[in-house]
Motif scaffolding. Structure first.
Motif, mmCIF file in Angstrom:
data_model
loop_
_atom_site.group_PDB
_atom_site.id
_atom_site.type_symbol
_atom_site.label_atom_id
_atom_site.label_comp_id
_atom_site.label_asym_id
_atom_site.label_seq_id
_atom_site.Cartn_x
_atom_site.Cartn_y
_atom_site.Cartn_z
ATOM 1 N N LYS A 224 0.843 -1.195 0.000
ATOM 2 C CA LYS A 224 0.000 0.000 0.000
ATOM 3 C C LYS A 224 0.875 1.241 0.000
ATOM 4 C CE LYS A 224 -3.738 2.271 2.524
ATOM 5 N NZ LYS A 224 -4.630 2.205 3.711
ATOM 6 N N ASP A 225 0.609 2.135 -0.946
ATOM 7 C CA ASP A 225 1.288 3.443 -1.017
ATOM 8 C C ASP A 225 2.805 3.304 -0.995
ATOM 9 O OD1 ASP A 225 -1.222 4.650 -1.006
ATOM 10 O OD2 ASP A 225 -1.247 4.817 1.193
ATOM 11 N N GLY A 226 3.314 2.336 -1.721
ATOM 12 C CA GLY A 226 4.757 2.155 -1.816
ATOM 13 C C GLY A 226 5.386 1.438 -0.637
ATOM 14 N N GLY A 227 4.570 0.996 0.303
ATOM 15 C CA GLY A 227 5.085 0.261 1.452
ATOM 16 C C GLY A 227 4.226 -0.949 1.737
ATOM 17 N N TYR A 228 4.217 -1.372 3.001
ATOM 18 C CA TYR A 228 3.419 -2.531 3.394
ATOM 19 C C TYR A 228 2.641 -2.213 4.663
ATOM 20 C CZ TYR A 228 6.354 -5.242 0.198
ATOM 21 O OH TYR A 228 7.009 -5.722 -0.902
ATOM 22 N N VAL A 229 1.435 -2.750 4.745
ATOM 23 C CA VAL A 229 0.639 -2.655 5.957
ATOM 24 C C VAL A 229 0.218 -4.053 6.377
ATOM 25 C CG1 VAL A 229 -0.201 -0.330 5.467
ATOM 26 C CG2 VAL A 229 -1.495 -2.316 4.649
ATOM 27 N N MET A 230 0.006 -4.231 7.688
ATOM 28 C CA MET A 230 -0.425 -5.514 8.221
ATOM 29 C C MET A 230 -1.935 -5.668 8.054
ATOM 30 S SD MET A 230 1.758 -5.286 11.775
ATOM 31 C CE MET A 230 1.032 -6.773 12.497
ATOM 32 N N GLU A 231 -2.341 -6.833 7.592
ATOM 33 C CA GLU A 231 -3.758 -7.141 7.469
ATOM 34 C C GLU A 231 -4.067 -8.376 8.301
ATOM 35 O OE1 GLU A 231 -6.063 -9.061 3.890
ATOM 36 O OE2 GLU A 231 -6.063 -6.873 3.634
ATOM 37 N N ASP A 232 -4.980 -8.256 9.253
ATOM 38 C CA ASP A 232 -5.323 -9.354 10.150
ATOM 39 C C ASP A 232 -5.945 -10.519 9.383
ATOM 40 O OD1 ASP A 232 -7.462 -10.782 11.972
ATOM 41 O OD2 ASP A 232 -6.065 -9.832 13.358
ATOM 42 N N VAL A 233 -5.527 -11.761 9.717
ATOM 43 C CA VAL A 233 -6.109 -12.943 9.068
ATOM 44 C C VAL A 233 -6.722 -13.904 10.079
ATOM 45 C CG1 VAL A 233 -4.599 -12.812 7.055
ATOM 46 C CG2 VAL A 233 -3.901 -14.189 9.040
ATOM 47 N N GLY A 234 -6.727 -13.543 11.367
ATOM 48 C CA GLY A 234 -7.400 -14.382 12.345
ATOM 49 C C GLY A 234 -6.475 -15.321 13.097
ATOM 50 N N ARG A 235 -7.078 -16.257 13.820
ATOM 51 C CA ARG A 235 -6.320 -17.154 14.684
ATOM 52 C C ARG A 235 -5.731 -18.326 13.901
ATOM 53 N NH1 ARG A 235 -10.535 -18.061 19.545
ATOM 54 N NH2 ARG A 235 -11.863 -18.450 17.719
ATOM 55 N N LEU A 236 -4.631 -18.817 14.420
ATOM 56 C CA LEU A 236 -3.868 -19.866 13.748
ATOM 57 C C LEU A 236 -4.707 -21.103 13.446
ATOM 58 C CD1 LEU A 236 -1.116 -21.030 12.815
ATOM 59 C CD2 LEU A 236 -0.773 -21.780 15.182
ATOM 60 N N GLN A 237 -5.318 -21.665 14.458
ATOM 61 C CA GLN A 237 -6.055 -22.917 14.267
ATOM 62 C C GLN A 237 -7.237 -22.746 13.332
ATOM 63 O OE1 GLN A 237 -6.578 -25.261 17.867
ATOM 64 N NE2 GLN A 237 -8.619 -25.874 17.188
ATOM 65 N N ASP A 238 -7.877 -21.599 13.370
ATOM 66 C CA ASP A 238 -8.987 -21.355 12.443
ATOM 67 C C ASP A 238 -8.513 -21.413 10.998
ATOM 68 O OD1 ASP A 238 -10.620 -20.960 14.629
ATOM 69 O OD2 ASP A 238 -10.466 -18.774 14.574
ATOM 70 N N ASN A 239 -7.286 -20.974 10.766
ATOM 71 C CA ASN A 239 -6.775 -20.884 9.392
ATOM 72 C C ASN A 239 -6.139 -22.165 8.885
ATOM 73 O OD1 ASN A 239 -7.521 -18.170 9.210
ATOM 74 N ND2 ASN A 239 -5.608 -17.481 10.114
ATOM 75 N N VAL A 240 -5.441 -22.890 9.771
ATOM 76 C CA VAL A 240 -4.660 -24.041 9.287
ATOM 77 C C VAL A 240 -5.031 -25.351 9.953
ATOM 78 C CG1 VAL A 240 -2.721 -22.522 8.781
ATOM 79 C CG2 VAL A 240 -2.734 -23.794 10.940
ATOM 80 N N GLY A 241 -5.855 -25.322 10.994
ATOM 81 C CA GLY A 241 -6.161 -26.529 11.752
ATOM 82 C C GLY A 241 -5.121 -26.769 12.832
ATOM 83 N N GLY A 242 -5.229 -27.900 13.515
ATOM 84 C CA GLY A 242 -4.281 -28.224 14.570
ATOM 85 C C GLY A 242 -4.086 -29.720 14.695
ATOM 86 N N GLN A 243 -2.838 -30.153 14.831
ATOM 87 C CA GLN A 243 -2.573 -31.560 15.091
ATOM 88 C C GLN A 243 -3.090 -31.931 16.477
ATOM 89 O OE1 GLN A 243 -1.519 -33.577 12.800
ATOM 90 N NE2 GLN A 243 -0.915 -32.010 11.296
ATOM 91 N N GLY A 244 -3.494 -33.187 16.650
ATOM 92 C CA GLY A 244 -3.910 -33.660 17.960
ATOM 93 C C GLY A 244 -2.718 -33.874 18.867
ATOM 94 N N LEU A 245 -2.954 -34.425 20.033
ATOM 95 C CA LEU A 245 -1.892 -34.687 21.004
ATOM 96 C C LEU A 245 -2.134 -36.051 21.621
ATOM 97 C CD1 LEU A 245 0.576 -33.300 22.429
ATOM 98 C CD2 LEU A 245 -1.018 -32.733 24.282
ATOM 99 N N GLU A 246 -1.074 -36.862 21.703
ATOM 100 C CA GLU A 246 -1.169 -38.206 22.285
ATOM 101 C C GLU A 246 0.050 -38.430 23.161
ATOM 102 O OE1 GLU A 246 -3.426 -41.585 22.862
ATOM 103 O OE2 GLU A 246 -3.921 -40.036 21.393
ATOM 104 N N LEU A 247 -0.164 -38.676 24.446
ATOM 105 C CA LEU A 247 0.917 -38.769 25.409
ATOM 106 C C LEU A 247 1.026 -40.169 26.014
ATOM 107 C CD1 LEU A 247 0.169 -35.437 27.320
ATOM 108 C CD2 LEU A 247 1.656 -35.766 25.335
ATOM 109 N N ASN A 248 2.170 -40.425 26.669
ATOM 110 C CA ASN A 248 2.394 -41.657 27.415
ATOM 111 C C ASN A 248 2.272 -42.908 26.548
ATOM 112 O OD1 ASN A 248 2.743 -40.479 30.130
ATOM 113 N ND2 ASN A 248 0.618 -39.830 29.847
ATOM 114 N N LYS A 249 2.698 -42.816 25.296
ATOM 115 C CA LYS A 249 2.703 -43.975 24.401
ATOM 116 C C LYS A 249 4.051 -44.684 24.520
ATOM 117 C CE LYS A 249 0.040 -44.714 21.408
ATOM 118 N NZ LYS A 249 -1.116 -45.617 21.321
ATOM 119 N N LYS A 250 4.051 -45.932 24.875
ATOM 120 C CA LYS A 250 5.284 -46.680 25.079
ATOM 121 C C LYS A 250 5.973 -46.946 23.743
ATOM 122 C CE LYS A 250 7.150 -50.947 27.033
ATOM 123 N NZ LYS A 250 6.812 -52.233 27.691
ATOM 124 N N PRO A 251 7.220 -46.514 23.588
ATOM 125 C CA PRO A 251 7.940 -46.799 22.334
ATOM 126 C C PRO A 251 7.953 -48.298 22.035
ATOM 127 C CG PRO A 251 9.141 -45.204 23.636
ATOM 128 C CD PRO A 251 8.025 -45.696 24.518
#
Length: 374
Positions: A224-251
């Motif tokens: 914009k006008d020879g430069g750059y401005v920040m444009e909000d795109v929202g929250r991370l998970q809303d935009n890209v999703g999120g991996q689940g979480l799984e703990l205490n799994k025995k190798p």
């Protein structure tokens, strides 16, 4: 897909701590919950002014050359006193006495289901984190994780905090699905708060080389006008999703797929990866491993993986669905291993994601960020 590396023998070579000159000063770390908790939270960029300062540092011209910066590189160590093919590989971590029923109960309590973005049928959770220590820029791999605040990124501890400097990374951002020339199609997310275990911040214990970073709302740069401005795109998970979480799994009881953006040299000096492409180590079995010189007593090793520096912090996923691009996070790339002492790395390891890792994750998921940063 990454080719499976060579044969399995005993010698191990690790990579993980940033090799940086020692600096003075103590990070402003405070206990996250009750005094008995070992989860620490460190502010990164608290306010809209802080976010703007970090954003201005990562304008498009700098992002275009970000792949030329150094992947967060740990230093090599000698072969461990206890080989990964010795007793440490077969046995569980010392002091593990909980019954199977109790472990299953903890796992259920600490698990979280993966989440699709609000638009689309496939997630885009994986990407890179860029940051600075001193006057030098670095980068690592990372992924978005499902969370109640819809704003959590998982990566390696050494991709957010250097215990030898007692210092958190500066100018820390997460860019999911980055382009090869600095493109940020799914936004730029500035780190708001770093959650980690005190034994990582206090002594660099590789049993705790993981970090969960709460991030601000994302933005993109708009000309914009020879430069750059920040444009909000929202929250991370809303935009890209999120991996689940799984703990205490025995190798040894599951297989895992490791992801990342490898770029650094192999032990023989070759560079088969350029860090610009998201790579997958083919799904494989896991086992316990140790590296006493790094205080790693309950590591989990994935064999047949030739990831090099740059892949640090990339997710380990159980039950990965290639159509939805989702699975359950069970670790992060922490150390690379050259077990046969030949030309290429041939294994990668993660800290064991147990109930303690879940406490760190929940600390990050409980943080709130401002409703607008632009």
């Amino acid at each position: 897909m990454i080719p499976r590396a060579r044969h399995v023998v005993a010698a191990a070579l690790s990579s993980a701590l940033l090799i940086l000159p020692a600096l003075t000063g103590i990070a402003n770390a405070a206990p996250a919950t009750a005094p008995a908790s070992k989860v620490y939270a460190i502010p990164m960029a608290r306010t809209a002014v802080d976010v703007k300062r970090v954003a201005d540092y990562w304008k498009p011209d700098r992002l275009k050359k970000a792949d030329s910066y150094s992947p967060a590189t740990p230093g090599a160590q000698a072969s461990p006193t206890a080989s990964p093919t010795s007793a440490g590989a077969a046995a569980g971590p010392s002091g593990t006495t909980a019954s199977a029923a109790a472990a299953a109960k903890r796992t259920a309590a600490d698990s979280a289901a993966p989440t699709l973005p609000r638009k689309g049928t496939a997630a885009k959770t994986m990407g890179k984190v860029f940051f600075r220590f001193g006057d030098k820029e670095y980068w690592c791999s990372a992924s978005a994780v499902t969370a109640s605040n819809r704003s959590v990124v998982a990566t390696a501890g050494h991709c957010a905090y250097d215990p030898r400097q007692t210092k958190a990374a500066e100018y820390w951002i997460f860019v999911p699905n980055p382009g090869a020339n600095g493109e940020t199609p799914d936004g730029i997310y500035v780190g708001a708060a770093l959650s980690m275990h005190e034994d990582w911040s206090g002594k660099g214990d590789y049993d705790f080389d993981y970090a969960f970073v709460t991030v601000h709302r994302g933005f993109v740069w708009v000309a914009k006008d020879g430069g750059y401005v920040m444009e909000d795109v929202g929250r991370l998970q809303d935009n890209v999703g999120g991996q689940g979480l799984e703990l205490n799994k025995k190798p040894g009881t599951y297989t895992v797929a490791a992801w990342g953006y490898p770029a650094g040299a192999q032990p023989d000096g070759s560079r088969p990866f350029d860090g610009k492409k998201l790579m997958l180590c083919q799904e494989g079995a896991t086992r316990w491993t140790v590296a006493p010189s790094l205080d790693l007593q309950k590591g989990v090793q994935l064999m047949g993986c030739d990831f090099s520096p740059g892949a640090s912090g990339g997710p380990w996923l159980i039950g990965y669905d290639k159509n939805r691009r989702l699975g359950s996070l069970n670790g992060v790339n922490s150390l690379t291993w050259n077990r046969d002492a030949k030309g290429w790395y041939d294994a990668v390891s993660s800290p064991y994601f147990d109930t303690t890792a879940g406490e760190v994750y929940r600390r990050a998921a409980s943080q709130n960020t401002p409703p607008n940063v632009t």
